[in-house]
Motif scaffolding. Sequence first.
Motif, mmCIF file in Angstrom:
data_model
loop_
_atom_site.group_PDB
_atom_site.id
_atom_site.type_symbol
_atom_site.label_atom_id
_atom_site.label_comp_id
_atom_site.label_asym_id
_atom_site.label_seq_id
_atom_site.Cartn_x
_atom_site.Cartn_y
_atom_site.Cartn_z
ATOM 1 N N PRO A 114 46.023 68.734 41.026
ATOM 2 C CA PRO A 114 46.308 68.164 39.773
ATOM 3 C C PRO A 114 47.359 68.823 38.934
ATOM 4 C CG PRO A 114 44.179 69.324 39.711
ATOM 5 C CD PRO A 114 44.638 69.562 41.137
ATOM 6 N N TRP A 227 43.773 70.461 48.214
ATOM 7 C CA TRP A 227 42.738 70.545 47.154
ATOM 8 C C TRP A 227 41.562 69.507 47.422
ATOM 9 C CZ3 TRP A 227 43.250 73.027 42.384
ATOM 10 C CH2 TRP A 227 42.311 72.638 41.474
ATOM 11 N N TYR A 229 39.243 67.245 46.214
ATOM 12 C CA TYR A 229 38.590 66.414 45.192
ATOM 13 C C TYR A 229 37.454 65.940 45.251
ATOM 14 C CZ TYR A 229 43.382 66.056 43.009
ATOM 15 O OH TYR A 229 44.758 66.464 42.550
ATOM 16 N N THR A 232 35.658 68.353 43.120
ATOM 17 C CA THR A 232 36.177 68.498 41.797
ATOM 18 C C THR A 232 36.055 67.178 41.125
ATOM 19 O OG1 THR A 232 38.408 68.006 42.140
ATOM 20 C CG2 THR A 232 37.755 70.545 42.307
ATOM 21 N N LEU A 240 38.544 65.872 36.629
ATOM 22 C CA LEU A 240 37.935 66.545 37.659
ATOM 23 C C LEU A 240 36.335 66.707 37.002
ATOM 24 C CD1 LEU A 240 40.374 69.580 38.009
ATOM 25 C CD2 LEU A 240 40.616 67.128 39.023
ATOM 26 N N TYR A 263 44.244 71.583 34.054
ATOM 27 C CA TYR A 263 43.252 70.477 34.371
ATOM 28 C C TYR A 263 41.939 71.168 34.747
ATOM 29 C CZ TYR A 263 47.442 67.706 34.632
ATOM 30 O OH TYR A 263 48.636 66.753 34.217
ATOM 31 N N VAL A 264 41.944 71.992 35.481
ATOM 32 C CA VAL A 264 40.768 72.897 35.643
ATOM 33 C C VAL A 264 40.029 73.521 34.397
ATOM 34 C CG1 VAL A 264 39.643 74.620 37.000
ATOM 35 C CG2 VAL A 264 41.497 73.547 38.062
ATOM 36 N N HIS A 267 38.227 70.750 32.542
ATOM 37 C CA HIS A 267 36.727 70.236 32.899
ATOM 38 C C HIS A 267 35.877 71.168 33.379
ATOM 39 C CE1 HIS A 267 38.229 66.231 32.699
ATOM 40 N NE2 HIS A 267 39.352 66.625 33.126
#
Length: 607
Positions: A114, A227, A229, A232, A240, A263-264, A267
């Motif tokens: 992200p 990554w 997804y 996440t 995410l 981004y992490v 969320h």
Amino acid sequence: MNTPLKKEYSNLGFDPDALREKYRAERDKRMRDDGDDQFLRTMDDYAHYADEDPFVEEPLEQDAIDREVDVVVIGGGFSGMMALARLKERGVEDVLLIESGADLGGTWYWNRYPGSQCDIESYCYLPLLEELDYMPKEKYSYAPEIYEHCQRIGEYYGLYDLALFQTRVTELRWSEDDSRWLVSTHRGDDLRARFVIQAAGTANTPKLPGIEGIHDYRGHSFHTCRWDYDYTGGDHSGGLTKLADKRVAVIGTGCTAIQAVPYVGEHAKELYVFQRTPSSVDARGNTLTDEEWYKSLEPGWQRARRENFADIVVGRPFEEDLVADGWTDIFRRVQSLLPPEEAVEGDPEELAFAAEVEDFRKMNEVRERVDKTVKDPAIREALKPWYRQFCKRPTFNDEYLATFNRPNVHLVDVSESRGVDRITEKGVVANGVEYEVDCIIYATGFEITSSPRRRINFDVVGRGGKSLFEHWDQGLQTLHGLSSHGFPNWFFIGVNQNGLSVNMTAMFDDQARHVAYIIDEVLGRGRTVAEVTAEAEAEWVAEIRRLAFANRDFLESCTPGYYNNEGELDDPSKGLATQAYAPGINAFNALLADWREQGDLQGFELR
Ligand code: NDP
């Protein structure tokens, strides 16, 4: 002596000696004696961190193939694509591209984390903008647009018809009998090529921290360049949502983490960011492309813009700063003190002093940015970088710092212990505290400047059965960084002993043009084999060594990282700045242009 520049700096408002001392202490705190060995290679038990492809839609079901071609290009990222494009422009059509991903893109196929975005201005970074008549949407493109551009290049040059995807090369072996390279792959393909261009990129091999217990961890984990997804939720633009009930650890705070962490943090239930060295995080200030301006650019603008940028960032004088961003800022400030002629011909010591002072000022601003953004005083202090701006690749981001104001986001400073202590079944131990987490995301980078054995994933066995690793064991040995004695018809595009640019794609394209020229010439002259002579190679290596250590003091003063070979400056088998052609990419290109102009492929023996 009170020279004009020194006079200019008579009242700085800060103490340069104190800053120098602080930088030295922060560097010393981080120096380790295990260099690259502190990292785990993504092989054997850890191979899945690199080999598994979370993005492939249809796994390739194909019998092994048996084929002979003029040229095999290894790598479908920008360097491989440019090599193919430049070969096709010269009419060399019998080419096969081998790529481990399921599409073109290389770095931009794999790095879909992200927020991923190019950190060099897209008008310079994205190749072939004029040829393809494409206008990037923004000054700094996001990964999906860049990936799409790779596909656009693929369509335009008909590269898809020439590509073998989902295939990893396992060995290259020169066959003296028929002057061919035997190319083996993990699928058991049997390929033979007259020429090989190895263009596998610089950030193609992820690495993990060699932390005790890493194998014991029972939660979920992945490297940023793969990554997950599915785990996440969301996509490159965020969302995410599956992290809402997860405790997440991110290890590493380099360019990748700076882009992904916001981004992490938005969320995850809890996010722990383990930081050994803070990045320099300057303003990004992305803008939409002004269509009128873009349409008004004259033919040839992209090369001119790339050259202007490259000149500025190696400290050459310039009349206009076309890119005018955080990469060129310090140079612009230094030059504004003096007319361009004097900026070159002035006293080198005085100029170096001016560059250092402007660097101090720049980094003071970067640190002030932390002060203005981050609320908690202890976190604020921990996020401040204490080194010169180009000691590590600088980062530019407008969301990262503020993420640490979120109550669910925790910075764990592991600088005192030179990294995370340990990993357990349940989580990460740092500063004696165990942080239990559901997922660990490794943002620990790539084998960019490590030794050839670590960064090249397969052996290249040349004339007489000699391995490239053996040939380069005591130091890289090339002519122009592109070919080596004992390895006929073999070319390497990347960062070796050539003109370096922070704008990698420009560098790859220039190398690709040169290699395409050589191959075309050899084929055109009806010759079978072109091999660099031992003398030409030795001369070039001597030239590189003669020039390269101009910046040694600077690199030595830096906190460790891949820019300064983790502090191991004396190992000639690795390196970026220590192995590059110091005058820079524009000077290197001029040198290659003269070489081509001579027309005799000097330094190559043709058979
Ligand atoms: P980096 O090598 O820049 O960063 C790795 C991070 O992991 C560092 O913060 C490092 O700390 C940390 N680390 C390593 N070992 C440990 C440990 N044992 N404990 C704690 N932390 C540890 O990797 P990136 O993926 O961030 O970037 C690599 C390169 O990829 C960039 O420099 C750039 O060239 C390219 N890139 C380009 C982008 C673009 O915008 N075009 C975006 C992203 C990446 P320390 O600093 O102390 O070593």
